[in-house]
Scaffold this active site. Structure first.
Site, PDB file in Angstrom:
ATOM      1  N   GLU A  49       0.781  -1.177   0.100  1.00  0.00           N
ATOM      2  CA  GLU A  49      -0.027   0.033  -0.049  1.00  0.00           C
ATOM      3  C   GLU A  49       0.997   1.243  -0.047  1.00  0.00           C
ATOM      4  O   GLU A  49       1.729   1.459   0.792  1.00  0.00           O
ATOM      5  CB  GLU A  49      -0.785  -0.157   1.401  1.00  0.00           C
ATOM      6  CG  GLU A  49      -2.255  -0.199   1.385  1.00  0.00           C
ATOM      7  CD  GLU A  49      -2.825   0.042   2.494  1.00  0.00           C
ATOM      8  OE1 GLU A  49      -2.788   1.025   3.382  1.00  0.00           O
ATOM      9  OE2 GLU A  49      -3.462  -0.795   3.120  1.00  0.00           O
ATOM     10  N   ASP A  60      -5.356   9.649  10.400  1.00  0.00           N
ATOM     11  CA  ASP A  60      -4.008   9.189  10.643  1.00  0.00           C
ATOM     12  C   ASP A  60      -3.503   9.856  12.106  1.00  0.00           C
ATOM     13  O   ASP A  60      -3.716  10.882  12.496  1.00  0.00           O
ATOM     14  CB  ASP A  60      -3.104   9.293   9.426  1.00  0.00           C
ATOM     15  CG  ASP A  60      -3.126   8.537   8.569  1.00  0.00           C
ATOM     16  OD1 ASP A  60      -3.007   7.307   8.481  1.00  0.00           O
ATOM     17  OD2 ASP A  60      -3.643   9.060   7.263  1.00  0.00           O
ATOM     18  N   TYR A 174     -11.170  -4.255   4.200  1.00  0.00           N
ATOM     19  CA  TYR A 174     -10.264  -3.654   4.954  1.00  0.00           C
ATOM     20  C   TYR A 174     -11.012  -3.197   6.644  1.00  0.00           C
ATOM     21  O   TYR A 174     -11.968  -2.677   6.465  1.00  0.00           O
ATOM     22  CB  TYR A 174      -9.745  -2.470   4.412  1.00  0.00           C
ATOM     23  CG  TYR A 174      -8.541  -2.023   5.352  1.00  0.00           C
ATOM     24  CD1 TYR A 174      -8.605  -1.891   6.667  1.00  0.00           C
ATOM     25  CD2 TYR A 174      -7.222  -1.380   4.650  1.00  0.00           C
ATOM     26  CE1 TYR A 174      -7.488  -1.270   7.360  1.00  0.00           C
ATOM     27  CE2 TYR A 174      -6.346  -0.562   5.377  1.00  0.00           C
ATOM     28  CZ  TYR A 174      -6.293  -0.821   6.465  1.00  0.00           C
ATOM     29  OH  TYR A 174      -5.214  -0.153   7.604  1.00  0.00           O
TER      30      TYR A 174
END
Lengths: 265, 411
Positions: A49, A60, A174
């Site tokens: 990725e 994040d 995911y």
């Protein structure tokens, strides 16, 4: 069969779990990104990725934020990341997935991105701030070019919504292991297994677990019920800690090999 | 609320939270359930009689509503000086007189009450200069809720007094050290907190932005500005105004005063954006006038972004307008031509700040001074029998020290 599907099929044959690895493009520079991608694939990573740096990475934690800032500083735009994929594509067999926030893709234009990405050999795309309701037309453009749009599911995802996500995702699903942002953590969150099992009710596609996974013990534990694990911050930590690009490549390769070993039964 | 069909203006979003091509929900999967929960609360709790009664009571007995509509007589006369056949009558909607000194209180009282009704004991907020942070801390103190305010490190340094105010009000202020260390990064960090503590935390967004349903939720709490102004101007003039003017950063005071007039074809709506050092300088916050469509902080709207899709920081003399995005409903009103968006730069705002102080005895917030600056120009172009209502969104006490330094005044 797509490169991602092929990889998971061969892992299934060998009774192995997938190691999905993440790094931010351009951290510390684009040349080192090429070297890291190749080294990770050679060390046993199954899916690579590549993160597209963004000015406002809201999903994040601090590690990837800093990495994203370094990537921006070294000029890692989406366009330059695509050039990078072209450079490494023939050097590795592992599928390459781009992970990035929606705006850079939209700024390039969905159709234009999809055709350029297909041309350089991108296999999948993950956009954390683009739920399927908003991403429908972009995902169609990707599918039209044979690129998998990989969707995310979370611990807060309801059963009904899990069904629609699991049915709509391509390549793999995911599963985000926790409510929170990306970061290496010491312990695993609770309820991951239940989340993965719920997803499995609705799809035959592989389910990979990410967010907060950093040690071989985590990988072994999650690998007992999931098809793979995603590791990001722990890799970025090693890139950040290295004093030279060569040291970063060596240290990341060592770590990837160690993580992959934990996923072979 | 009925959907307007007049001139094809959409006064409510579609079921996905979009106004035309703007709005929506661009968030990580973890937040989808929280937004669904919030949407349900906005549909069930907010319209309920009990909630309305509680909010109305707080707005009147605590926040000091209704705020007055003041006739700006000397400003009006000044506008007629050059050409006595021209010069519209100017009215000021006095949000500066609301508790905490700005319109921000309307929204936070609504959202804090909602948080409480939803059973969330912890409230988080972002703040730029500290206005929304102080207002949120105020509402949380009043209602007994825990409050954490995210503020860019750069802003913490520049606005030390507001940090102390928030702490005095019982809030915890977290300095954000990432990115440009200003408002947009404070929002990023608040979103990260929310995604982490989503089950027991309420995110109190300060403007008509963010993912659906926030833009509508905040607008509906700010509509009180326009509803009052509409009634007040009709009471004194017997008719609707010809123009309504407000400054636009994220755009909450503007959306609040515009919305009750959106369906009135005869009322021109004008948003005034911060021109900073000039739109061509690259250092400005004129998102509508000079931005491009983009996806930022949970919604599709107009943003300040480079060709690669990276968001770049806004700049304005007024910290409250310093945001590189804008509420999606504004982007929509501009796209369909229902509202006009113009620019006033730092210098013009600074002049208007002093002008209103000397002419009307009202020190406006630097944000509101942008609206005053444009109103001066607009009034001179309009007829004597025409009427302008300006949103005086906040008072300028918070800006006095900064303006003193810029002007090099004594003391």
């Amino acid at each position: 069969m797509s490169r991602i599907a092929e990889r998971f099929a061969s892992l299934r044959d060998q009774d192995e779990r997938a190691l999905v690895v993440f790094l931010s493009a351009g951290d510390p520079d684009l040349e080192t990104t090429d070297a890291l991608v190749v080294a990770m694939a050679e060390a046993g990573a199954d899916v690579i990725e590549i993160g597209i740096p963004f000015s406002d990475p809201t999903a994040d934690g601090p590690t990837i934020q800093r990495s994203s800032e370094r990537g921006l500083a070294s000029g890692a735009s989406l366009r330059r990341v695509l050039e990078g994929v072209r450079r490494v594509r023939d050097r590795i067999e592992a599928p390459i997935v781009l992970m990035g926030y929606a705006n850079p893709f939209y700024a390039m234009g969905g159709r234009r991105f999809a055709s350029s990405a297909a041309e350089v050999g991108v296999d999948g795309v993950i956009v954390p701030d683009l739920p399927p309701e908003e991403g429908a037309s972009f995902f169609e453009q990707l599918q039209h070019e044979g690129i998998d749009d990989i969707l995310l599911a979370a611990p807060t995802t309801t059963r009904e919504r899990m069904k629609s996500l699991a049915e709509a995702t391509r390549g793999f699903l995911y599963y985000v292991s926790l409510t929170g942002v990306t970061s290496a953590r010491s312990g695993l969150a609770e309820g991951i297994r239940e989340g993965v099992e719920l997803a499995r009710e609705f799809t035959e596609l592989p389910v990979c677990v990410g967010f907060g996974i950093s040690t071989p013990e985590h990988a072994r534990e999650v690998g007992a019920y999931a098809d793979g694990v995603v590791v990001g911050s722990a890799i970025v930590d090693r890139i950040e800690a290295a004093t030279t690009p060569d040291e970063a490549v060596d240290s990341v390769a060592l770590y990837v090999a160690e993580m992959k070993a934990a996923l072979r039964s | 609320m009925a959907q307007s069909v007049r001139k094809g203006v959409r006064s409510e979003p579609d079921e996905r939270g979009c106004f035309g091509e703007f709005g929506g929900r661009y968030v990580s999967e973890t937040l989808v359930a929280a937004l669904d929960e919030l949407l349900e609360a906005t549909e069930k709790i907010v319209p309920s009689e009990a909630f309305r009664a509680q909010l109305d009571e707080l707005l009147s007995s605590y926040a000091g509503r209704p705020t007055p509509l003041s006739y700006a007589e000397r400003m009006t006369e000044d506008g007629r000086r050059a050409d006595p056949s021209r010069g519209a009558k100017v009215y000021l909607k006095r949000e500066d007189l609301a508790h905490t000194g700005a319109h921000k209180i309307n929204n936070v009282l609504g959202q804090a009450l909602l948080a409480k009704a939803m059973g969330k004991g912890r409230v988080i907020a972002e703040t730029g200069a500290g206005q929304h942070g102080c207002a949120t801390a105020t509402a949380c103190a009043l209602l007994g809720l825990d409050c954490v305010v995210y503020m860019g490190e750069e802003d913490v340094r520049r606005q030390a007094l507001n940090v102390f105010r928030m702490e005095l009000l019982g809030a915890q202020v977290v300095a954000v050290k990432s990115g440009s260390r200003t408002l947009k990064d404070a929002i990023n960090e608040a979103m990260r907190d929310w995604v982490t503590n989503v089950r027991d935390t309420y995110y109190c967004i300060g403007s008509v932005m963010g993912p659906h349903p926030y833009p509508v939720l905040v607008r509906n709490f700010q509509r009180v500005i326009g509803l009052e102004a509409r009634e007040q101007v009709q009471a004194v003039e017997g008719r609707l105004p010809d123009a309504v003017v407000a400054c636009v950063g994220g755009g909450s005071n503007a959306m609040g005063i515009f919305h009750p007039f959106v369906e009135d074809d005869g009322v021109r709506l004008v948003g005034v954006e911060p021109g900073g050092e000039g739109v061509h300088s690259g250092r400005h916050g004129a998102t509508i006038s000079a931005g491009v469509p983009g996806i930022f902080h949970g919604k599709r709207t107009l943003v300040l972004s480079d060709d690669d899709g990276q968001i770049f920081p806004a700049h304005s003399i007024s910290a409250g307008l310093d945001y590189p995005g804008v509420g999606p409903e504004h982007a929509y009103l501009r796209a369909i031509g229902r509202a006009d968006y113009v620019v006033a730069d730092d210098g013009e705002a600074l002049d208007a700040f002093q002008y209103l102080s000397k002419t009307e005895g009202i020190i406006p917030a630097l944000e509101s001074a942008h609206a005053i600056a444009y109103t001066r120009k607009l009034a001179r172009e309009m007829g004597r029998d025409e009427i302008i209502v300006v949103s005086l969104s906040g008072r300028g006490d918070k800006d006095v020290d900064e303006v003193r330094q810029i002007l090099g005044g004594s003391g």
